[in-house]
Design an enzyme around this catalytic site. Sequence first.
Site, short mmCIF file in Angstrom:
data_model
loop_
_atom_site.label_atom_id
_atom_site.label_comp_id
_atom_site.label_asym_id
_atom_site.label_seq_id
_atom_site.Cartn_x
_atom_site.Cartn_y
_atom_site.Cartn_z
CG LEU A 545 -1.96 -1.05 1.33
CD1 LEU A 545 -2.50 -1.14 2.74
CD2 LEU A 545 -3.08 -0.78 0.34
N GLY A 546 2.02 1.14 0.53
CA GLY A 546 2.86 2.33 0.61
C GLY A 546 4.20 1.98 1.18
N GLY A 549 10.27 5.48 5.25
CA GLY A 549 11.61 5.21 5.76
C GLY A 549 11.65 4.01 6.68
CG PHE A 550 7.98 3.06 8.26
CD1 PHE A 550 7.33 1.99 7.67
CD2 PHE A 550 7.53 4.35 8.01
CE1 PHE A 550 6.25 2.21 6.84
CE2 PHE A 550 6.45 4.56 7.19
CZ PHE A 550 5.80 3.50 6.60
CB VAL A 553 2.03 0.11 4.62
CG1 VAL A 553 0.65 -0.19 5.20
CG2 VAL A 553 2.79 1.06 5.52
CE LYS A 567 4.70 2.62 9.97
NZ LYS A 567 4.13 3.75 10.69
CG ASP A 616 -5.95 8.08 13.86
OD1 ASP A 616 -5.73 7.40 12.90
OD2 ASP A 616 -7.04 8.58 14.10
#
Length: 823
Positions: A545-546, A549-550, A553, A567, A616
């Site tokens: 989905l995306g 940097g981490f 997803v 993620k 959130d």
Amino acid sequence: MAPPSSWPPWLLLLLLLCLAAGGILQSDAQPDSKGFISIDCGYTGTSYVDDSTTLSYSPDAGFNDAGTNHNISGEYNRPLLSRRSQNLRSFPDGTRNCYTLRSLVSGLKYLIRATFFYGNYDGLNQPPVSFDLYIGVNFWASPNMSSWSDPTGGLVTAEAIVVVPDDFVQVCLVNTGAGTPFISGLDLRPLKRTLYPQATAAQGLVMFGRLNAAPTNKTYIARYPDDPHDRIWYPWYDAEKWAEMSTTERVQNIENDLFEAPSAVMQTAITPRNASNNIEFYWDAKPKPNDPLPGYIAIMYFTELQLLNGNDVRQFYVNLNGNPWFPAGVTPQYLSNSATYNSSPSRLNRYNISINATSNSTLPPILNAVEVFSVIPTTNIGTDSQDASASMSIKAKYQVQKNWMGDPCLPKNMAWDRLTCSYAIDNPSRITSMDLSNNSLTGSIPDALSQLPSVTVIDLSGNQLSGSIPPGLLKRIEDGSLDLRRRNQQQGSMNNMTAVKPQDLEAMSTASYGGGDDDSLRIVDNRRFTYKELEMITNGFQRMLGQGGFGRVYDGFLEDGTQVAVKLRSHASSQGVKEFLAENLVSMIGYCKDGEYMALVYEYMAQGTLREHIADVKATNILLNARLEAKIADFGLSRAFNHDTDPIPTNTLVGTPGYVDPEYQATMQPTTKSDVYSFGVVLLELVTGMPAVLSDPEPTSIIHWARQRLARGNIEGVVDACMRGAYDVNCVWKVAEIALECTTQASAQRPTMADVVAQLQECIELEKDRAAGFYTGGSSSSVDDPSWSYGGYASGQFTYVSNSTAFEMERRVPTVVTGPAAR
Ligand SMILES: *[C@@H]1O[C@H](CO)[C@@H](O)[C@H](O)[C@H]1NC(C)=O
Ligand SMILES: *[C@@H]1O[C@H](CO)[C@@H](O)[C@H](O)[C@H]1NC(C)=O
Ligand SMILES: *[C@@H]1O[C@H](CO)[C@@H](O)[C@H](O)[C@H]1NC(C)=O
Ligand SMILES: *[C@@H]1O[C@H](CO)[C@@H](O)[C@H](O)[C@H]1NC(C)=O
Ligand SMILES: *[C@@H]1O[C@H](CO)[C@@H](O)[C@H](O)[C@H]1NC(C)=O
Ligand SMILES: *[C@@H]1O[C@H](CO)[C@@H](O)[C@H](O)[C@H]1NC(C)=O
Ligand SMILES: *[C@@H]1O[C@H](CO)[C@@H](O)[C@H](O)[C@H]1NC(C)=O
Ligand SMILES: *[C@@H]1O[C@H](CO)[C@@H](O)[C@H](O)[C@H]1NC(C)=O
Ligand SMILES: *[C@@H]1O[C@H](CO)[C@@H](O)[C@H](O)[C@H]1NC(C)=O
Ligand SMILES: *[C@@H]1O[C@H](CO)[C@@H](O)[C@H](O)[C@H]1NC(C)=O
């Protein structure tokens, strides 16, 4: 503003505080503690407690999404007119418009009552000639407004006792081409299954008359709280024909009482003035559109009110049209309820009732109360309930208006546009195709679509839907049983998972967001996944989905079909393990820490935006407000920086203008008050529905924008227009004030998080009080105009027979149709 359905649950909770009174959300559209639903149709204020009944009446916004509000014309607003009758909702558009009453018990018996007071609301001096009322897909009644201008009348009531097959019921007004339907009030009262055994799954009872014989106070209308079931009993007396009896002793229900007539009604009775006469009354059958000779059920209530001398006997027969209807003589018991009734409906043109003493009787007959009902078939079954609820949630999700009202498939001539249904003789109708094309729909493809097993074609073309296809649908596409059309559709992008707040790993893994005694606060259970499970959830990390940097997803589905975003932390990530794991707790469903693999599983938010995402973040605070007050600061930004030796990740907050404490920006020294500031911004977003930074006409912070308006006392100008006025002004003011305090420039002037919690709690208490009936906002009397007593029971009209000639009690029965009549 994103539709509420895309908000995380905790956000809805907070918003609920303000909306509870307004009823936009279903939560207000709920039965009260007695299971009562009491709606003042066309009323837009906050719920209020009715003086005479002590019942709380709600505005109708949460029950209905069409129609227009009106007040009656001033000259019809009499001093004792009930508050419900002063306004109404009319339905100029669409053939069928419905109120949906939810949270019912499927298979239970309910009393449903609708009231209508035209009051020349439209200035036309012409009420609708006729329209039809339906309960679900079964015809109920056609209220007749013809005596609307009667100076003491005009109030028309329709009431039914029905078994409700589902956990909701729809009350529909159908335009039959003879005027614009409208409604003033709608009540629902649960009844025990054993009451009114004549009301069955196949047969409903429609009120024709409900009379309290000889009340001491001739204007007394018995209902709740005197009648715990809130039936409305109208006075019935004739000083010329009938003597009156009464007691102040309480009259008891018998064991397994089938009708539970209230003591207040049973405490009075009529008896012939001339002891050698009979008690006589009659009613005429009234044809219905589909039933020229409807069946009738009569219930006569008797109790002895006098302690009889040893030799005295009171015994009598009940006769119908000259024949014994109940040949066993009735001997009423002292202060104990008894009822005489027919179990199956009689079908006659005229019902002459005569109650005469038996030859053994030394005392004349008595009668304490009477109810007469006509019967309606309730054998039409609605669309398959799974299909119906799936289509209703699709309607709600997409805010589809059109003619999507009432049952999706039935009656056939009112079936929803762009649906096709199958109609089988023995089985409920099923939805076979659904065309949602060209609707400018946005958001995700709802999983509810996969809850329509008979659907073979779904057309989603020409919309801007995002996200992936729910697995249930995918499976059906793959096995060829479903044709899903989604031409022109953009592939949506996943919520941008910008990194958020570092958190304490231990705190996260032990924090129980699902615990506690309050289920409504249950958000998610933090669940620990294995890497293998993640593989299954994401179907082998198939759809990305995306990326950030981490890491990446991925799209996935839990076993229960919940769509999630997984993620997965990349080994190359510069983000610390703790930071990674601690991100965004609230929408997190679980996490994986399986050997070298580390991942977070989130609720999938296809409509997510940066703004929502940041909101959130603040969810942690709000959750804590409601449940974990002591830990507020612990979970906040300040703790993360104060107690964490990790370097401040520069992508966390600096990149989100509008939320960040200006003092922190200047000093780079976060304090607990930095959280308070951000929280205040989120509150403002909630109230206004605006983003933190407004771009039009020039970049302005929401704080500045709201402050200006609120300074002018303009709360309406600040509150999100989507709320359509359906909110408790006091509550919204309070929240707005809290928000402004939180966002004071100088951190020293901001309240502490504990203060904020306390103030929000006050808001909650206000709401609780209001719900419990302590709210004293309304001053106008809601006592029903006593002179309308008889007009109130719309369906029946009683006529006296004096000696041999009948004359109608017109003075006392202004509005109504026909009904049982004393003679
Ligand atoms: C009806 O009257 C109330 C009270 O006077 C007022 O607040 C409301 O705006 C009126 N509604 C309409 C639709 O005129
Ligand atoms: C309504 O009631 C009036 C008076 O009883 C009657 O004349 C009229 O026909 C009724 N209208 C309908 C549509 O039944
Ligand atoms: C009779 O009942 C009416 C309505 O409940 C009430 O307003 C009135 O005070 C009562 N009158 C007496 C004499 O009790
Ligand atoms: C009572 O009714 C009986 C029979 O109808 C009649 O003969 C008698 O005169 C009546 N008494 C009075 C006081 O009206
Ligand atoms: C009902 O009573 C009236 C008057 O007493 C009489 O004329 C009529 O025939 C009776 N009807 C029936 C069906 O018995
Ligand atoms: C009561 O009425 C019924 C039906 O009209 C009749 O058969 C019976 O004889 C009456 N009984 C007395 C005691 O008058
Ligand atoms: C009337 O009394 C007689 C004698 O006690 C009794 O036999 C008869 O059954 C009684 N009738 C009724 C209807 O109770
Ligand atoms: C939707 O729009 C497309 C393209 O304009 C058109 O071909 C199609 O007929 C439309 N469908 C409906 C149901 O209006
Ligand atoms: C997420 O947002 C950042 C910053 O706005 C942007 O650079 C990045 O492309 C976005 N990623 C996705 C997957 O939309
Ligand atoms: C009608 O009944 C009343 C009392 O109930 C009586 O005074 C009157 O004489 C009766 N009229 C006829 C015509 O029987």
